[in-house]
Design a protein around this motif. Structure first.
Motif, short mmCIF file in Angstrom:
data_model
loop_
_atom_site.label_atom_id
_atom_site.label_comp_id
_atom_site.label_asym_id
_atom_site.label_seq_id
_atom_site.Cartn_x
_atom_site.Cartn_y
_atom_site.Cartn_z
N UNK A 1 1.08 10.72 2.39
CA UNK A 1 1.95 9.57 2.14
C UNK A 1 2.13 8.73 3.40
N UNK A 2 2.33 9.39 4.53
CA UNK A 2 2.53 8.66 5.78
C UNK A 2 1.28 7.87 6.16
N UNK A 3 0.12 8.43 5.87
CA UNK A 3 -1.10 7.69 6.14
C UNK A 3 -1.18 6.44 5.25
N UNK A 4 -0.64 6.55 4.03
CA UNK A 4 -0.61 5.37 3.16
C UNK A 4 0.45 4.37 3.55
N UNK A 5 1.48 4.81 4.30
CA UNK A 5 2.53 3.90 4.73
C UNK A 5 2.08 2.95 5.83
N UNK A 6 0.86 3.11 6.31
CA UNK A 6 0.39 2.21 7.35
C UNK A 6 0.12 0.81 6.81
N UNK A 7 0.10 0.66 5.51
CA UNK A 7 -0.05 -0.65 4.89
C UNK A 7 1.27 -1.07 4.26
N UNK A 8 1.73 -2.27 4.61
CA UNK A 8 2.97 -2.81 4.06
C UNK A 8 2.63 -3.70 2.87
N UNK A 9 3.15 -3.32 1.69
CA UNK A 9 2.84 -4.05 0.47
C UNK A 9 4.09 -4.72 -0.09
N UNK A 10 3.88 -5.81 -0.80
CA UNK A 10 5.00 -6.54 -1.41
C UNK A 10 5.55 -5.75 -2.60
N UNK A 11 6.87 -5.51 -2.64
CA UNK A 11 7.45 -4.76 -3.77
C UNK A 11 7.58 -5.59 -5.03
N UNK A 12 7.53 -6.93 -4.91
CA UNK A 12 7.68 -7.81 -6.08
C UNK A 12 7.08 -9.17 -5.74
N UNK A 13 6.92 -10.00 -6.75
CA UNK A 13 6.48 -11.37 -6.51
C UNK A 13 7.59 -12.13 -5.78
N UNK A 14 7.17 -12.95 -4.83
CA UNK A 14 8.18 -13.71 -4.11
C UNK A 14 7.59 -14.56 -3.01
#
Length: 382
Positions: A169-182
């Protein structure tokens, strides 16, 4: 003359009041002029409308505003969006260096492999010891020790797998993704910067609705409630108002400004063309009856027993009389009068503290023009 001189000493004992009466009698023929009528500024009560509403400056904000941050720390390698960009849910916005986290993931996977091998060995040994104990070739205590080793290996395998999941999971946290449209309202970090876990990188304004952030005064907070209707007017669209309602009122006042933060939701069919950060004015109607009349704040005077009153000009006599009134919540320049005042009354708008009951006045309007009064009825001829 000599005789008069002799008589004067004999009259020294006259009472002082007789002397005063003689002096007043000598002046009785003089005419004392009546004081001139005093000019006063008068207004007629205005019907309640916008004057009965309060206006509050505000700013267009998103209903959902999120500070986006990484869940792990590291060096920011790149950011893919900038302030003002519109993003979709799941879109990659930025990335931090994944090197150390990937190494931790590999280490966790190796520990899982080691735990699996240990678990397989203890399981095999347990099965072998179980066959021997049935043949009574080993003691029961040896079998119990083998059971304990098997249970411990099983627990270690579960722990290793959990650690591997966390590392993944921590390795996947290296990418910041948008939680919603905005819309990206602002960015708070640059590429190459070392950021901590939880440090804001972007401010995301969601597409789900627009609101106006305002501040309500502490002195009038009881006059406002959630769900109360409002009218919103943008500074760049004077005269054009859109409907809205109060959605949220803070539970506590700001300790410095002594105001309550509030959010006014804008109707969904009126949000088109609204931009974040635009200045707006919110009109909130006063909680008074539609028939309430409005008078200037300066017209209200103290009455009997702490009540409120206004000076009203008698149209027939041209004199003043104090009229007690019941008022509503005070506005910025006016106050609603709930009862006690006629719609056509001539109310003194200023200088009431210098006036008295029954005083003759000359009413004038704001242009300093005389206000026509009803002529007094002529006295009957005897």
């Amino acid at each position: 003359m000599r005789r008069l001189t002799l008589l004067l000493p004999a009259r020294r004992g006259l009472p002082l009041i007789i002397v005063c009466a003689l002096a007043l009698a000598a002046c009785g023929d003089r005419h004392v002029p009546e004081p001139a009528a005093r000019p006063v500024l008068v207004v007629t009560p205005a019907a309640s409308g916008d004057s009965g509403a309060s206006a509050f400056p505000g700013e267009i904000r998103a209903r959902e505003e999120s500070a986006l941050a990484f869940q792990v720390s590291g060096q920011l390698l790149r950011r893919d969006v900038d302030a003002g960009a519109h993003v979709r849910r799941g879109q990659v916005l930025a990335e931090i260096d994944p090197g150390d986290l990937r190494l931790q993931q590999q280490s966790a996977q190796a520990q899982v492999a080691s735990a699996e091998a240990e678990y397989a060995r203890t399981r095999t040994d347990r099965a072998r010891y179980a066959a021997l104990v049935d043949q009574q070739l080993i003691s029961r205590s040896q079998m119990d020790a083998q059971d304990a080793a098997y249970t411990a290996a099983q627990s270690q395998l579960r722990a290793a797998r959990a650690q591997a999941d966390v590392a993944g999971n921590q390795a996947g946290y290296t990418q910041l993704r948008a939680p919603r449209d905005g819309l990206i309202a602002s960015r708070e970090a640059e590429a190459g910067q070392v950021v901590a876990a939880g440090q804001a990188i972007f401010m995301l304004a969601g597409d789900d609705g627009r609101e106006v952030a305002i501040a309500l005064p502490e002195s009038r907070i009881a006059a406002f409630a959630i769900g109360q209707p409002a009218q919103i007017e943008l500074w760049n669209r004077p005269g054009v108002r859109v409907p809205g309602t109060i959605r949220e009122i803070a539970a506590a006042a700001d300790p410095q400004a002594r105001t309550y933060a509030a959010r006014v939701a804008i109707a969904d069919d009126a949000v088109e063309g609204l931009e974040l950060g635009q200045s707006a004015r919110v009109y909130l109607a006063a909680a008074t009856p539609e028939t309430a009349l409005q008078v200037p704040l300066t017209a209200i005077q103290p009455g009997v027993d702490g009540a409120k009153a206004v000076w009203v000009v008698d149209r027939a006599e041209g004199t003043l009389r104090s009229v007690p009134v019941e008022t509503g919540a005070y506005g910025a320049r006016s106050v609603p009068v709930l009862s006690g005042l006629a719609p056509d009354a001539l109310v003194v708008a200023a200088g009431g503290h210098l006036l008295r009951e029954g005083q003759r006045v000359t009413p004038v309007d704001r242009e300093n023009r005389p206000v026509q009064l009803q002529a007094a009825k002529p006295a009957a001829v005897k």
